[in-house]
Design a protein around this motif. Structure first.
Motif, PDB file in Angstrom:
ATOM      1  N   LEU A 154       0.584  -1.035  -0.100  1.00 16.50           N
ATOM      2  CA  LEU A 154       0.089  -0.060   0.050  1.00 16.50           C
ATOM      3  C   LEU A 154       0.805   1.127  -0.032  1.00 16.50           C
ATOM      4  N   GLU A 155       1.958   1.284   0.871  1.00 17.53           N
ATOM      5  CA  GLU A 155       2.903   2.312   0.841  1.00 17.53           C
ATOM      6  C   GLU A 155       3.558   2.680  -0.547  1.00 17.53           C
ATOM      7  N   TYR A 156       3.839   1.572  -0.929  1.00 20.00           N
ATOM      8  CA  TYR A 156       4.413   1.647  -2.393  1.00 20.00           C
ATOM      9  C   TYR A 156       3.491   2.158  -3.451  1.00 20.00           C
ATOM     10  N   ILE A 157       2.119   2.005  -3.497  1.00 23.80           N
ATOM     11  CA  ILE A 157       1.279   2.351  -4.615  1.00 23.80           C
ATOM     12  C   ILE A 157       1.061   3.939  -4.216  1.00 23.80           C
ATOM     13  N   LEU A 158       0.867   4.216  -2.675  1.00 19.20           N
ATOM     14  CA  LEU A 158       0.721   5.730  -2.440  1.00 19.20           C
ATOM     15  C   LEU A 158       1.829   6.413  -2.790  1.00 19.20           C
ATOM     16  N   THR A 159       2.981   5.921  -2.426  1.00 17.73           N
ATOM     17  CA  THR A 159       4.254   6.680  -3.066  1.00 17.73           C
ATOM     18  C   THR A 159       4.313   7.153  -4.300  1.00 17.73           C
ATOM     19  N   ASN A 160       4.170   6.082  -5.292  1.00 13.57           N
ATOM     20  CA  ASN A 160       4.303   6.210  -6.470  1.00 13.57           C
ATOM     21  C   ASN A 160       3.215   7.268  -7.091  1.00 13.57           C
ATOM     22  N   LEU A 161       1.928   7.341  -6.583  1.00  9.32           N
ATOM     23  CA  LEU A 161       1.055   8.086  -7.197  1.00  9.32           C
ATOM     24  C   LEU A 161       1.281   9.426  -6.582  1.00  9.32           C
ATOM     25  N   THR A 162       2.060   9.605  -5.555  1.00 13.23           N
ATOM     26  CA  THR A 162       2.182  10.680  -4.971  1.00 13.23           C
ATOM     27  C   THR A 162       3.236  11.414  -5.765  1.00 13.23           C
ATOM     28  N   SER A 163       4.145  10.833  -6.171  1.00 15.89           N
ATOM     29  CA  SER A 163       5.496  11.204  -6.629  1.00 15.89           C
ATOM     30  C   SER A 163       5.163  11.838  -8.126  1.00 15.89           C
ATOM     31  N   PHE A 164       3.919  11.635  -8.748  1.00 16.50           N
ATOM     32  CA  PHE A 164       3.441  11.975  -9.923  1.00 16.50           C
ATOM     33  C   PHE A 164       2.813  13.675 -10.006  1.00 16.50           C
ATOM     34  N   GLY A 165       2.828  13.842  -8.654  1.00 20.76           N
ATOM     35  CA  GLY A 165       2.506  15.244  -8.648  1.00 20.76           C
ATOM     36  C   GLY A 165       0.914  15.297  -8.034  1.00 20.76           C
ATOM     37  N   TYR A 166       0.505  14.508  -7.046  1.00 20.01           N
ATOM     38  CA  TYR A 166      -0.750  14.396  -6.601  1.00 20.01           C
ATOM     39  C   TYR A 166      -0.805  14.528  -5.066  1.00 20.01           C
ATOM     40  N   VAL A 167      -1.780  14.865  -4.396  1.00 19.17           N
ATOM     41  CA  VAL A 167      -2.191  14.675  -3.230  1.00 19.17           C
ATOM     42  C   VAL A 167      -3.116  13.600  -2.952  1.00 19.17           C
ATOM     43  N   VAL A 168      -2.617  12.469  -2.248  1.00 21.27           N
ATOM     44  CA  VAL A 168      -3.322  11.394  -2.250  1.00 21.27           C
ATOM     45  C   VAL A 168      -3.798  10.722  -1.087  1.00 21.27           C
ATOM     46  N   LYS A 169      -5.174  10.458  -0.856  1.00 23.16           N
ATOM     47  CA  LYS A 169      -5.719   9.929   0.288  1.00 23.16           C
ATOM     48  C   LYS A 169      -6.360   8.556   0.118  1.00 23.16           C
ATOM     49  N   TYR A 170      -6.397   7.728   1.227  1.00 22.36           N
ATOM     50  CA  TYR A 170      -7.336   6.732   1.005  1.00 22.36           C
ATOM     51  C   TYR A 170      -8.195   6.481   2.261  1.00 22.36           C
ATOM     52  N   GLN A 171      -9.169   5.529   2.021  1.00 26.48           N
ATOM     53  CA  GLN A 171     -10.049   5.488   3.223  1.00 26.48           C
ATOM     54  C   GLN A 171     -10.815   4.288   2.749  1.00 26.48           C
ATOM     55  N   VAL A 172     -11.254   3.343   3.628  1.00 28.23           N
ATOM     56  CA  VAL A 172     -12.171   2.409   3.559  1.00 28.23           C
ATOM     57  C   VAL A 172     -13.690   2.677   3.606  1.00 28.23           C
ATOM     58  N   LEU A 173     -14.494   2.452   2.746  1.00 29.96           N
ATOM     59  CA  LEU A 173     -15.835   2.777   3.050  1.00 29.96           C
ATOM     60  C   LEU A 173     -16.705   1.376   2.803  1.00 29.96           C
ATOM     61  N   ASN A 174     -17.813   1.513   3.346  1.00 26.45           N
ATOM     62  CA  ASN A 174     -18.678   0.265   3.369  1.00 26.45           C
ATOM     63  C   ASN A 174     -19.946   0.514   2.870  1.00 26.45           C
ATOM     64  N   SER A 175     -20.331  -0.340   1.748  1.00 23.51           N
ATOM     65  CA  SER A 175     -21.614  -0.019   1.001  1.00 23.51           C
ATOM     66  C   SER A 175     -22.954   0.205   1.829  1.00 23.51           C
ATOM     67  N   TYR A 176     -22.802  -0.525   3.228  1.00 22.79           N
ATOM     68  CA  TYR A 176     -24.011  -0.318   3.866  1.00 22.79           C
ATOM     69  C   TYR A 176     -24.085   1.110   4.404  1.00 22.79           C
ATOM     70  N   ASP A 177     -22.949   1.955   4.555  1.00 19.39           N
ATOM     71  CA  ASP A 177     -23.135   3.383   4.822  1.00 19.39           C
ATOM     72  C   ASP A 177     -23.662   4.299   3.779  1.00 19.39           C
ATOM     73  N   PHE A 178     -23.531   3.722   2.530  1.00 25.75           N
ATOM     74  CA  PHE A 178     -24.375   4.520   1.804  1.00 25.75           C
ATOM     75  C   PHE A 178     -25.873   3.894   1.263  1.00 25.75           C
ATOM     76  N   GLY A 179     -26.360   3.453   2.046  1.00 24.05           N
ATOM     77  CA  GLY A 179     -27.817   2.934   1.705  1.00 24.05           C
ATOM     78  C   GLY A 179     -27.906   1.504   1.223  1.00 24.05           C
ATOM     79  N   LEU A 180     -26.882   0.825   1.062  1.00 22.85           N
ATOM     80  CA  LEU A 180     -27.140  -0.574   0.533  1.00 22.85           C
ATOM     81  C   LEU A 180     -27.188  -1.627   1.582  1.00 22.85           C
TER      82      LEU A 180
END
Length: 457
Positions: A154-180
């Motif tokens: 995960l750190e490898y993925i985030l580091t690479n995406l950030t290095s291309f000039g992006y502010v990168v954030k991640y979070q786990v979301l559950n479908s139940y919390d969005f009405g399903l």
């Protein structure tokens, strides 16, 4: 007193949109990577998005995608082919989205991570993002990517995406919390190009206040709400100690809204093979003794060990080999040469008689839908009960024995993923389930993309 009615059919996608429609006059462009059957595309188009091209290699998924999205007005939209062949695209892109194949991180897969060829597809994602520099991106994957064993990946993925000039954030979301009514955890990785004014302002959407029951969207099941009785822990749990493994939809003071079929676990709504087959009190005692001792380290290092007859004789007074053999004849136990006796139904995923769980109609959520399918069913009627043991027996007598339960259909899968009513699914039921199990939950993407677009447009 509530009445039994067939669950009404809802267009779930319309249900999960805001009461006040957002302004969709500001158009944006997007590219749909790992497009599957279009779970990203549906909400993005509703929010004003114009798809410039899609990438997918599954031929059956492409058929469904084309049937739903590639019509007369956009018949010339390019099919981008395999992502491994993509480089700089001949157009500017506002947003890139995609559900990157999740099997390398999934508990259902071999957990090889970046060593898996599918895990290496992240390298193609990196290349496409770096060369095309979209204003933003959204990538989805299984929750397993956030587990400690995958921390470096995960750190490898985030580091690479950030290095291309992006502010990168991640979070786990559950479908139940969005009405399903589906317990589906997924990680979402969001990036905004760091030269944009609001690049640091993104926050993930908060859970909605909309809550549906299974009976709200699955047809042919009873809509009944019984009042729930509260229980102290010593009633629900033998020693009064609440197991740490209990999930989000298992209340510590209520009976579960589902029944699990398993011989290697226990609980107040666990159905064992000796509950479904005529057995004596003594035979039940033998089975429960094996269940309670099979995981003890003194009998072996496995998470569940066959027990030798010599061990069983120390645990059960006056045990006779004939008693064990009678359980073998009933196909509850089996003998493993040189190791001892174990349960025939020894895998939770397999359940008993091909049933893993049966959910009651009023359950808050069903388990995660998967591409490989589940052995989960939904009861067509509900039951009310005061005491745990009576609750279990009533379930066996009124629901299981009378076949008052049904498998989930592909249409049910579509609704549980929030796809609109008019979505054209694959003709083959198995393929359709596979595709919806791989898809993203539409309302989650709608709310996530809406939060993102307010910052970049």
């Amino acid at each position: 007193m509530s009445t039994s009615v067939e669950a009404k059919q809802l267009d779930l996608f319309q249900l999960f949109q805001p009461i006040t429609p957002i302004n969709c006059t500001t158009k944006f462009t997007f590219v749909d990577l790992f497009s599957g059957i279009g779970g990203f595309r549906i909400p993005l188009e509703e929010l004003g998005g114009i798809c410039l091209g899609y990438s997918e290699i599954d031929k059956e998924a492409i058929k469904v995608y084309k049937n739903n999205f590639i019509r007369d007005h956009n018949a010339d939209e390019p099919y981008l082919g395999d992502i491994t062949n993509l480089n700089k695209l001949p157009f500017e892109i506002d947003v890139i989205v995609g559900g990157v194949p999740c099997q390398p991180w999934s508990i259902a897969g071999k957990r090889q991570g970046l060593d898996d060829p599918r895990g290496k597809l992240w390298l193609d994602v990196f290349r496409v993002v770096e060369l095309n520099q979209p204003k933003a991106f959204i990538f989805e994957n299984v929750k397993g990517l956030t587990e400690p064993r995958n921390k470096q990946s995960l750190e490898y993925i985030l580091t690479n995406l950030t290095s291309f000039g992006y502010v990168v954030k991640y979070q786990v979301l559950n479908s139940y919390d969005f009405g399903l009514p589906q317990d589906r955890d997924r990680i979402f990785i969001v990036g905004i190009r760091n030269d944009l004014a609001n690049c640091w302002g993104f926050t993930f959407p908060k859970p909605l206040n909309k809550r549906l029951k299974l009976y709200d969207i699955i047809s042919g099941i009873e809509k009944t709400n019984f009042p729930k009785k509260k229980f102290p822990p010593e009633v629900l749990f033998n020693d009064g100690k609440i197991p740490a493994s209990r999930g989000r939809f298992q209340k510590v003071d209520e009976l579960n809204d589902f029944f699990t079929f398993a011989d290697i676990r226990d609980g107040h709504t666990t159905i064992h093979s000796w509950d479904l087959t005529e057995t004596t009190y003594r035979q039940k005692l033998i089975c429960q003794t094996i269940l309670k001792n099979r995981r003890k380290k003194i009998y072996g290092e496995k998470d569940g060990n066959p027990l030798k007859i010599e061990v069983l004789e120390t645990l059960i007074d006056n045990l006779q080999i004939e008693e064990i053999n009678s359980l073998v004849e009933k196909e509850i136990l089996r003998f493993i040469e040189g190791k001892g006796y174990e349960f025939v139904n020894s895998k939770i995923s397999s359940g008993i008689n091909s049933i893993s769980k049966i959910y009651l109609p009023h359950a808050d959520a069903i388990g995660t839908l998967t591409a490989t399918g589940t052995r989960d069913y939904v009861a067509t009627i509900s039951i009310q009960c005061d005491e745990p043991e009576v609750y279990k027996q009533k379930f066996i007598q009124e629901i299981y024995a009378k076949n008052k339960y049904k498998p989930l259909t592909a249409k049910d899968y579509a609704k549980l993923q929030g796809f609109p009513e008019d979505f054209q699914i694959a003709e083959n039921e198995t393929k359709a389930k596979h595709q919806f199990g791989n898809a993203v939950s539409v309302p989650v993407i709608y709310n996530l993309a809406k939060a993102l677009l307010t910052l970049i447009l």
